[in-house]
Design a protein around this motif. Sequence first.
Motif, PDB file in Angstrom:
ATOM      1  N   TYR A 260      -3.410   6.197  -0.826  1.00  0.00           N
ATOM      2  CA  TYR A 260      -2.772   4.888  -0.757  1.00  0.00           C
ATOM      3  C   TYR A 260      -3.036   4.151  -2.061  1.00  0.00           C
ATOM      4  O   TYR A 260      -4.191   3.975  -2.459  1.00  0.00           O
ATOM      5  CB  TYR A 260      -3.307   4.084   0.424  1.00  0.00           C
ATOM      6  CG  TYR A 260      -2.757   4.572   1.732  1.00  0.00           C
ATOM      7  CD1 TYR A 260      -1.515   4.125   2.198  1.00  0.00           C
ATOM      8  CD2 TYR A 260      -3.439   5.504   2.496  1.00  0.00           C
ATOM      9  CE1 TYR A 260      -0.991   4.590   3.392  1.00  0.00           C
ATOM     10  CE2 TYR A 260      -2.928   5.972   3.697  1.00  0.00           C
ATOM     11  CZ  TYR A 260      -1.697   5.503   4.135  1.00  0.00           C
ATOM     12  OH  TYR A 260      -1.171   5.975   5.317  1.00  0.00           O
TER      13      TYR A 260
ATOM     14  N   LEU B  53      -2.965   0.780  -3.638  1.00  0.00           N
ATOM     15  CA  LEU B  53      -2.944  -0.629  -3.257  1.00  0.00           C
ATOM     16  C   LEU B  53      -2.474  -1.462  -4.441  1.00  0.00           C
ATOM     17  O   LEU B  53      -3.124  -1.474  -5.493  1.00  0.00           O
ATOM     18  CB  LEU B  53      -4.332  -1.076  -2.815  1.00  0.00           C
ATOM     19  CG  LEU B  53      -5.009  -0.232  -1.732  1.00  0.00           C
ATOM     20  CD1 LEU B  53      -6.349  -0.834  -1.352  1.00  0.00           C
ATOM     21  CD2 LEU B  53      -4.116  -0.078  -0.518  1.00  0.00           C
TER      22      LEU B  53
ATOM     23  N   ALA C  24       0.897  -1.163   0.000  1.00  0.00           N
ATOM     24  CA  ALA C  24       0.000   0.000   0.000  1.00  0.00           C
ATOM     25  C   ALA C  24       0.932   1.209   0.000  1.00  0.00           C
ATOM     26  O   ALA C  24       1.432   1.621   1.041  1.00  0.00           O
ATOM     27  CB  ALA C  24      -0.909  -0.002   1.218  1.00  0.00           C
TER      28      ALA C  24
ATOM     29  N   LEU D 205      -2.666  -1.791   4.000  1.00  0.00           N
ATOM     30  CA  LEU D 205      -3.307  -0.486   4.152  1.00  0.00           C
ATOM     31  C   LEU D 205      -3.694  -0.245   5.606  1.00  0.00           C
ATOM     32  O   LEU D 205      -3.433   0.823   6.159  1.00  0.00           O
ATOM     33  CB  LEU D 205      -4.541  -0.396   3.250  1.00  0.00           C
ATOM     34  CG  LEU D 205      -5.455   0.810   3.473  1.00  0.00           C
ATOM     35  CD1 LEU D 205      -4.728   2.116   3.142  1.00  0.00           C
ATOM     36  CD2 LEU D 205      -6.727   0.665   2.649  1.00  0.00           C
TER      37      LEU D 205
END
Length: 144
Positions: free
Chosen positions: A70, A72, A58, A94
Amino acid sequence: MNYHEETQDLFDSAPDYAFAHCIAADAGMGAGIALTFRRYYPEMPGAVLNAEPAIGDAIRYVGPDDRVIYNLITKGESAQLPERSDFEAALRTLKEALIAHQEKKLAIPLIGAGIDRLDWRESAPFIQELFADTDIEIMVCRLK
């Protein structure tokens, strides 16, 4: 944990919400909501690549507007579809990052459910269970 779904554009969220979305390790960001992120933050793909992303990461990025995003990493290449296990691994990362950075508000689209074709009916309960032991507010933004 406070989880709720709203009908609104993700990018209309208050500035104290961090964003998260799914991308590939190649940081192509050429389709789906990732393309919108790329338009708002054209320098972000380069920053992600500089972080040497791996599946399950993340990658935290702070935009020039101080918005935290973020990225991912759910697959290796943009043309691929993610494995659910990789998607879930990125969500676990995350969670760790949000806690480490003391970020209490997260706004997300229906992550993984667009061009990545993961079933939101499986993803939503996973997210709720994963974050149940936190005080993080999660707002899912659905377009009209």
